[in-house]
Write a protein that holds these residues in place. Structure first.
Motif, short mmCIF file in Angstrom:
data_model
loop_
_atom_site.label_atom_id
_atom_site.label_comp_id
_atom_site.label_asym_id
_atom_site.label_seq_id
_atom_site.Cartn_x
_atom_site.Cartn_y
_atom_site.Cartn_z
N ILE A 900 9.51 -142.54 -29.70
CA ILE A 900 9.69 -141.09 -29.71
C ILE A 900 11.00 -140.74 -28.85
N LEU A 901 11.87 -139.81 -29.59
CA LEU A 901 13.13 -139.65 -28.85
C LEU A 901 12.86 -137.94 -28.38
N VAL A 902 13.14 -137.70 -27.12
CA VAL A 902 12.73 -136.31 -26.82
C VAL A 902 14.43 -135.94 -26.41
N VAL A 903 14.94 -134.85 -27.01
CA VAL A 903 16.04 -134.13 -27.18
C VAL A 903 15.87 -132.97 -26.32
N GLU A 904 16.51 -132.83 -25.23
CA GLU A 904 16.00 -131.71 -24.39
C GLU A 904 17.17 -131.75 -23.38
N ASP A 905 17.54 -130.64 -23.22
CA ASP A 905 18.71 -130.23 -22.20
C ASP A 905 18.54 -130.09 -20.76
N SER A 906 17.29 -129.66 -20.53
CA SER A 906 16.71 -129.77 -19.27
C SER A 906 16.28 -130.96 -18.62
N VAL A 907 16.73 -131.52 -17.72
CA VAL A 907 16.41 -132.98 -17.40
C VAL A 907 15.03 -133.06 -16.94
N HIS A 926 14.51 -140.18 -23.45
CA HIS A 926 14.66 -138.91 -23.37
C HIS A 926 16.32 -138.90 -23.31
N VAL A 927 16.94 -137.90 -24.06
CA VAL A 927 18.50 -137.76 -24.05
C VAL A 927 18.65 -136.27 -23.89
N GLY A 928 19.85 -135.73 -23.41
CA GLY A 928 20.22 -134.61 -22.81
C GLY A 928 21.25 -133.70 -23.99
N THR A 929 21.80 -134.52 -24.72
CA THR A 929 22.65 -133.80 -25.64
C THR A 929 22.47 -134.33 -27.17
N GLY A 930 22.88 -133.50 -27.93
CA GLY A 930 22.86 -133.73 -29.44
C GLY A 930 23.59 -135.09 -29.88
N CYS A 931 24.79 -135.41 -29.33
CA CYS A 931 25.60 -136.56 -29.62
C CYS A 931 24.83 -138.04 -29.02
N ALA A 932 24.40 -137.78 -27.96
CA ALA A 932 23.55 -138.83 -27.31
C ALA A 932 22.17 -139.21 -28.22
N ALA A 933 21.64 -138.03 -28.76
CA ALA A 933 20.73 -138.13 -29.65
C ALA A 933 21.12 -138.74 -30.99
N LEU A 934 22.31 -138.55 -31.49
CA LEU A 934 22.69 -139.19 -33.02
C LEU A 934 22.87 -140.71 -32.70
N ALA A 935 23.44 -141.06 -31.25
CA ALA A 935 24.07 -142.42 -31.20
C ALA A 935 22.55 -143.01 -31.03
N ARG A 936 21.75 -142.54 -30.37
CA ARG A 936 20.30 -143.18 -30.25
C ARG A 936 19.61 -143.47 -31.51
N LEU A 937 19.79 -142.61 -32.41
CA LEU A 937 19.04 -142.57 -33.47
C LEU A 937 19.66 -143.48 -34.70
N GLN A 938 20.96 -143.81 -34.19
CA GLN A 938 21.59 -144.81 -35.15
C GLN A 938 21.48 -146.12 -34.80
N SER A 939 21.29 -146.20 -33.35
CA SER A 939 21.17 -147.82 -32.69
C SER A 939 19.77 -148.07 -32.94
N ALA A 940 19.02 -147.38 -32.78
CA ALA A 940 17.32 -147.78 -32.65
C ALA A 940 16.41 -147.13 -33.44
N SER A 941 15.32 -147.60 -33.97
CA SER A 941 14.61 -146.85 -34.76
C SER A 941 13.55 -145.95 -34.21
N TYR A 942 13.44 -144.73 -34.25
CA TYR A 942 12.49 -143.74 -33.79
C TYR A 942 11.59 -143.29 -34.87
N GLY A 943 10.44 -143.22 -34.56
CA GLY A 943 9.55 -142.48 -35.44
C GLY A 943 9.19 -140.75 -35.45
N CYS A 944 9.71 -140.50 -34.22
CA CYS A 944 9.56 -139.06 -34.04
C CYS A 944 10.43 -138.36 -33.20
N LEU A 945 11.10 -137.26 -33.32
CA LEU A 945 12.05 -136.57 -32.78
C LEU A 945 11.65 -135.44 -32.14
N ILE A 946 11.38 -135.33 -30.72
CA ILE A 946 11.11 -133.85 -30.22
C ILE A 946 12.34 -133.12 -29.88
N LEU A 947 12.66 -131.93 -30.36
CA LEU A 947 13.87 -131.65 -30.50
C LEU A 947 13.91 -129.91 -29.73
#
Lengths: 1174, 161
Positions: A900-907, A926-947
């Motif tokens: 699961i990838l958590v995309v949340e600006d508040s650390v 956990h990532v804090g920015t949209g760009c980081a989220a895109l990078a993560r999603l492209q490099s690894a496989s995530y089944g769920c995204l909490i945005l």
């Protein structure tokens, strides 16, 4: 002899052709001779060149054959040499022409001799002789052999002399041919050059003469013609040029003459220009004519009134007497009648008369020094309309030429006209004098008129003054207007400022709400976790404190939400949408929500619609729901005993509306009545103001923000209605909300009303008969047969089972009896509606986590989402949309990742979420920015995204859109978790991507966990009973490693130590292998190993190879193998999985990740094991 | 692969060594036998030249050259006229083996090749020792060989170095 150029050129061409053909014929002849020589070389020499070596080789064979026979002591073998000899003879015979017949015979003879002798010697040698006589024979034989070889070389060898003779002859022939060609070529060249020189010289001479002639003609010299010297083409050209020169000369003369004439005419016309009296005209004309034609004496006679001709002007004349001042008037001095004298005759004839050589004494021309008689006298009559008016007489010292005559003829008309004009001008001048007199009289009359005019001007001045006064008054008025404009502009400016301030306020509130909700959310989540006391290390008091924090946070959140609502309404930002809503809906809604609450407080609760009202009204369902929730909530809150009721009825006849556009007969009153504490009269006017509570003085017995009524009033106003209040303290209050009916068209009514008959047993051919006991299925709750059949089709095409029911009750029952994978739920159902079904499902723990996808003809997706549905579909829907809905309900087919990838600006918030998820045994990042989220999603496989939608670098919606475009594989499930209130439009857009939208409020963490659980269940499809298992103190991660044996294949001792310490700490037994081969051996001895951690880079046998071999063993086909590699490169994962790895981790290994991954795979295996045991 | 090839190489060398030993032994045995034979028959062969020939001693190599007609002139320029004995005779066999170091068959083959290639003819073969002596006596530059028992009267016997 002067032949033409054509003949000369033909001569040159002929001579060249003759020379060329001589060269060609000579070359051909020599070529033929050379060919013959070469052919003889080919016929005689070449075969001999071939024959020589052949003969020598055969002779060698003959000699060697006999030697071999002797060596073998075999007399019979000698016979073979006879054959060789015969072959030699044949070769000689076959040479034919190549050999001289005499030489051939000699050769034959030599060979025969040698053979006779040699065969004799051989036989004797075979016979064993060795005496002196034999030795002598041998010597002879050797001499014969040498002779034969010599003969072969001489006869058939390469005959140098003959060959060089032949080539010499060929060379000689070639040379003679070359000389011949050279001679002919040179001769032709000399001849051609000579002829060309001859031709060009004659041409150039002629051309030079022509050119000189032409340049003379060009400069206008026509005096000399071009000499014609030859009869050739140049001669022709010269003759033509001479002809042309003659023509040019003629033209030139003609031009000169006409120029002279034209100059004369132009000069005369210049002389006569201007206003002149007749005498002056005559004098000037005469003088000019005399000058032009060279006359030395002349006179003009003009016709007087009496028809006689008098002298009008003279040139070098005889002089006039004193009486001759006015010849026109007096008629003195010589005058002629028509036909009288030559002058009269000329006038009568109207032709120019020329008198050549007048007799002496007729007329003399005098100068001071001498006198002489003229040679010719010319008389020119000027006639108009058949009558001569003047005659000009000129005396010349030369003959009158044709040119002179022509000139005089040409100016006749011009002179005539000039005289006439002069005469008419004189007449006009007389008339002018008369008109001047008349003008003097007119001036006197004008003077009188001017006096009258002055009087009129005085009157006009008076009028103008009156006008000026008016103008000044208008000016004052316009100034006043400008001031008014200025004032209005200032007011407008103020209004704009106010609006801006208001929008700042709204903006601020919107931002604040987000900023407040986010930290508050962390607080709520953490305090909730604390209160649950999973670790069991908190005192009851501390748990109580946590609960208090949680409760306070919830209150604060509710306050923030209400403040925001109010501010939105006040700012006019609140959107609303009018739609037909059945009145019954409000009653049902009220009962559903408040009946249980009222029951809790032992209050009587009734809700009803009075008869005589329309079935539907047109309003915003959500707003109205909110108003009623506020009113009823207050009523229940402030009532301790008695009853609370909702009545929907027509307003009473005595009601006075504040809004003028409300008509009693088209207005519906929502009356909420309670028997509570009531409101004192003085407070009644304040209750609708924000933050007002009746008893704000001392004890706050009744908690609340005091905003509810304010919001209700604003909402009612927004919907075109109003609120009223009637209350008696201690007896109860009655709040009434009046709303306009709105127009409900019949079409709307049709869409909204449910007119279909109730059907419980569906006629659809579904799968209930064939459904196996453990088979998963989807439940379709839909009474429209066509749509239901379509859905069944789609589900079957996805290899799943479907059961259809048209009844909400049946749906609830079926779902609780046997859990479906998911439910497709129609909102409009004959018995209980979809909302109710959803409510009941959520109430029961057994059915709470079943994913539900709404389908409705009414477009209210946010309500569905708010109730926790995974999706909302508006009918009519396309097949693609239906498929999408089913997709969200069915588990992803394969390869779903549980991460699961958590995309949340508040650390802080993000970390909390990750912690909660890990606590659930889930792998989360956990990532804090949209760009980081895109990078993560492209490099690894995530089944769920909490945005979270509010990200620092990009909009959450934008992130989802980008993601949908970029990602090749399936989109991860997306759960939007945001502190921002969403507009309808945003909700709809989010729905395209997101499985669920959760607002960060009091219940958000529960909702979030529910969503996550549903996701986990989808991915793992296992663990019966786990779907409802709340994390009630179970430490899933720890338990999963106790009693497990894990093989760690890794050559780096530090890593081995770290990982084995970690795993042993979790209760696992760890086996270690240094190399891939060792790992395989260890596995062989310990088939009970539950999982393998496999390093890729190992000596002797690397991880890839080890995994491949391992997978070939049947026992380890399903063994979880997790590859470890330091190479975090693209494609590495694929390589690992291809080699047989179950999963893949990069070094340095994160211990949490490692444990999570292990847990996932070991747990899965266990579950598989359970599944297979069943 | 390289290991295997190296091993093969080693084995090869071993075989070669073994072969060398065998050849050495054989050579030694032959040499012993030859010396014995040479000793026995040393006196059984005499080289005769015509009496006018100044030479008193010939080397074995020179003698072989003369009989194989590799050299055709004596040092004083006289043409050499070698004379052979019949191939069946024992003295011829001795001569061949001791002086020419070849078997009679090899010598015959040598001469056949020379005859048919037209280069040379062999020395004449005579019936007996007497015929040889007679021939040597009558021809200037002649050289022959006879058995030890023969009477070499009228010829000059030279020794072989």
């Amino acid at each position: 002899l002067q032949p033409s150029f054509r003949v000369k050129l033909l001569l040159i061409v002929g001579a060249t052709a003759l020379a060329l053909s001589a060269v060609v014929i000579g070359s051909a002849a020599s070529g033929v001779r050379q060919g013959r020589d070469l052919a003889s070389v080919e016929r005689r020499m070449v075969p001999r060149l071939l024959l020589g070596p052949q003969l020598e080789a055969e002779f060698e064979r003959l000699r060697r054959g006999m030697q071999d026979a002797v060596a073998a002591q075999d007399a019979n073998a000698l016979d073979e040499s006879r054959v060789t000899r015969t072959r030699l003879f044949e070769l000689i015979a076959s040479a034919g022409d190549a050999l001289d017949p005499h030489d051939a015979a000699l050769l034959r003879w030599r060979i025969q001799d040698y053979w006779d002798k040699a065969s004799g010697v051989s036989q004797r040698l075979i016979g064993g002789e060795s005496g002196e006589s034999l030795v002598a024979e041998m010597t002879q034989m050797q001499e014969l052999q040498r002779a034969a070889v010599l003969a072969i070389r001489k006869t058939a060898g390469f005959n140098r002399e003959e060959l060089s003779a032949t080539f010499a002859s060929i060379h000689a022939a070639n040379e003679s041919a070359n000389e011949f060609r050279l001679a002919i070529g040179l001769g032709g060249l000399v001849l051609g050059l000579g002829l060309s020189l001859w031709v060009s010289r004659s041409m150039l001479r002629g051309l030079a003469e022509l050119s000189a002639g032409f340049s003379r003609f060009a400069t206008g010299d026509f005096s000399r013609q071009i000499e014609v010297t030859s009869e050739d083409e140049l001669g022709h050209v010269a003759r033509e040029a001479n002809q042309m020169a003659a023509n040019l000369k003629r033209l030139d003369e003609h031009r000169e003459r006409s120029d002279w004439l034209r100059e004369g005419q132009a000069g005369l016309s210049d002389e006569l220009r201007g206003e002149l009296d007749p005498a002056a005209v005559a004098t000037r004309a005469l003088w000019f004519l005399a000058y032009k034609v060279g006359a030395r004496i002349g006179a003009i006679y003009a016709k007087g009134d009496d028809g006689r001709f008098y002298v009008a002007a003279e040139y070098a004349g005889r002089g006039k007497g004193p009486e001759a001042e006015d010849t026109f008037a007096s008629g003195a001095t010589p005058s002629f009648a028509l036909g009288e004298g030559l002058v009269g005759q000329a006038a009568a004839q109207e032709e120019i008369l020329v008198m050549d050589d007048p007799p002496p004494g007729y007329l003399t021309i005098r100068s001071g020094l001498g006198e002489s008689a003229p040679r010719a006298i010319v008389l020119v009559p000027l006639a108009r309309a058949g009558a001569a008016t003047s005659v000009i007489e000129l005396g010349l010292f030369r003959e009158c030429t044709d040119q002179t005559r022509e000139f005089l003829t040409s100016v006749k008309l011009m002179l005539m006209t000039a005289f006439e004009a002069a005469r008419s001008q004189a007449a006009l001048r007389g008339l002018l004098a008369q008109s001047q007199e008349l003008a003097t009289r007119l001036a006197a009359q004008e003077q009188e008129l001017r006096l009258n005019n002055q009087e009129l001007q005085v009157q006009q001045e008076e009028l103008r003054k009156a006008n000026e006064e008016l103008e000044s008054q208008r000016h004052v008025l316009s100034e006043k207007n400008t001031e008014l404009d200025e004032a209005r502009r200032r007011v407008q400016q103020k209004a704009d400022e106010l609006e801006k301030v208001s929008s700042y306020k709204s903006q601020f509130l919107a931002n604040m709400s987000h900023e407040l909700r986010t930290p508050l959310n962390s607080m709520l989540l953490l305090s909730h976790l604390l209160a649950e006391n999973d670790a069991g290390n908190l005192t009851p008091k501390q748990v109580e404190h946590s609960k208090t924090i949680h409760g306070a946070g919830k209150d604060l959140l509710a306050l923030i939400n209400q403040v925001l609502d109010l501010s939105k309404i006040e700012a006019g930002k609140e959107e609303y949408e009018l739609e037909p809503v059945p009145l019954e809906h409000f009653v049902l809604q009220a009962r559903r929500v408040f009946a249980p609450l009222a029951e809790e407080k032992h209050l009587r609760f009734t809700a009803e619609v009075a008869p005589g009202l329309p079935a539907m009204i047109r309003t915003d369902r959500l707003r109205m729901d909110r108003i009623l929730v506020n009113l009823l909530g207050n009523a229940v809150k402030f009532t301790d005993h008695g009853s609370v009721s909702l009545r929907i009825e027509r307003p009473k006849s005595d009601v006075r509306f504040q809004r003028s556009d409300l008509l009693p007969e088209e207005t519906v009153a929502f009356v909420v009545e309670d028997s509570g504490i009531g409101i004192p009269l003085d407070a009644q006017s304040r209750v609708f103001a924000p933050f007002e509570q009746v008893e704000s003085r001392s004890d706050r017995r009744y908690a609340g923000t005091g905003l509810g009524l304010a919001i209700a009033r604003e909402s009612a106003a927004l919907l075109g209605g109003e609120m009223s209040l009637a209350s008696t303290p201690g007896r109860g209050s009655t709040f009434t909300c009046y709303l306009p009916e709105g127009r409900v068209s019949t079409a709307d009514a049709g869409a909204g009303q449910s007119s279909r008959p109730v059907r419980t047993a569906s006629r659809i051919d579904d799968d209930r008969a064939v459904l196996g006991p453990e088979e998963p299925y989807l439940l379709i709750v839909e009474d429209d047969d066509v749509l239901a059949a379509q859905l069944v089709d789609i589900i079957r095409s996805r290899k799943l089972r479907a059961i259809v029911t048209g009844s909400g009750r049946e749906a609830v029952q079926r779902a609780s009896e046997r859990r479906p994978l998911g439910i497709l739920l129609d909102v409009k159902l004959p018995d209980i509606d979809g909302w109710e079904v959803m409510e009941r499902l959520r109430r029961s723990p057994a059915t709470r986590s079943i994913p539900v996808h709404f389908m409705s003809g009414v477009d209210t997706p946010e309500r569905g989402i708010a109730m926790g549905a995974v999706g909302y579909l508006t009918k009519p829907a396309t097949r693609a949309e239906l498929t999408g809905a089913i997709m969200t309900l069915t588990p992803p087919s394969q390869g779903g990742s549980q991460r699961i990838l958590v995309v949340e600006d508040s650390v802080g918030q993000g970390e909390v979420l990750v912690e909660i998820l890990r606590g659930q045994g889930l792998d989360a990042d956990h990532v804090g920015t949209g760009c980081a989220a895109l990078a993560r999603l492209q490099s690894a496989s995530y089944g769920c995204l909490i945005l979270d939608l509010g990200l620092p670098d990009m909009d959450g919606l934008g992130l989802l859109e980008t993601l949908a475009q970029r990602i090749e594989t399936t989109m991860p499930r997306v759960v939007v978790h945001t502190g921002r209130a969403l507009t309808r439009k945003e909700t709809r857009q989010l729905e395209l991507y997101a499985e669920a939208v959760i607002l960060k409020d009091g219940s958000s963490e529960a909702r979030l966990l529910e969503e996550i659980h549903s996701f986990v269940r989808h991915v793992t499809e296992t663990l019966p009973g786990a779907q409802n298992s709340k994390p009630d103190g179970e430490k899933v991660v720890d338990r999963s490693l106790v009693g497990k044996t894990i093989l760690l294949a890794e050559d780096d001792m530090r890593t081995v130590y770290a990982i084995s310490a970690l795993l042993r700490g979790k209760g696992a037994e760890v086996l270690v292998a240094d190399t891939g081969r060792e790992a395989l051996e260890v596995l062989n001895h310990h088939p009970d190993v539950g999982g393998v951690l496999m390093d890729i880079m190992m000596p002797e046998m690397n991880g890839y190879e080890a995994m491949r071999q391992l997978r070939q063993d049947d026992r380890f086909r399903a063994l979880p193998v997790i590859a470890l590699t330091a190479k975090a490169m693209m494609g590495e994962r694929e390589r690992c999985l291809e080699a047989g790895a179950s999963d893949y981790l990069t070094k340095p290994v994160d211990s949490e990740r490692l444990l999570a991954t292990l847990h996932l795979w070991l747990g899965k295996r266990e579950a598989d094991g359970i599944g297979s045991r069943h | 692969m390289s290991v295997r090839s190296r091993r093969m190489h080693v084995r090869h060398r071993c075989q070669a060594g073994r072969r060398f030993v065998i050849v050495a032994w054989t050579c030694l045995a032959l040499a012993l036998r030859l010396t014995a034979a040479y000793a026995d028959q040393d006196l059984a062969l005499r080289i005769v030249v015509d009496p006018e020939n100044p030479a008193t001693e010939l080397s074995r190599d020179d003698l072989a050259d003369v009989f194989l007609k590799s050299s055709t002139r004596w040092p004083d320029g006289t043409a050499v006229r070698p004379v052979d004995q019949k191939s069946e005779s024992a003295v011829r066999k001795t001569f061949s083996e001791r002086i020419l170091k070849r078997t009679i068959a090899a010598v015959r083959s040598y001469w056949q090749q020379r005859i048919f290639s037209g280069r040379d003819v062999p020395p004449p073969e005579l019936e007996s020792d007497d015929a040889v002596i007679r021939y040597v006596r009558e021809h200037r530059g002649a050289v022959g060989y006879v058995s030890g028992a023969a009477n070499a009267g009228g010829t000059k016997v030279v020794s072989v170095k």
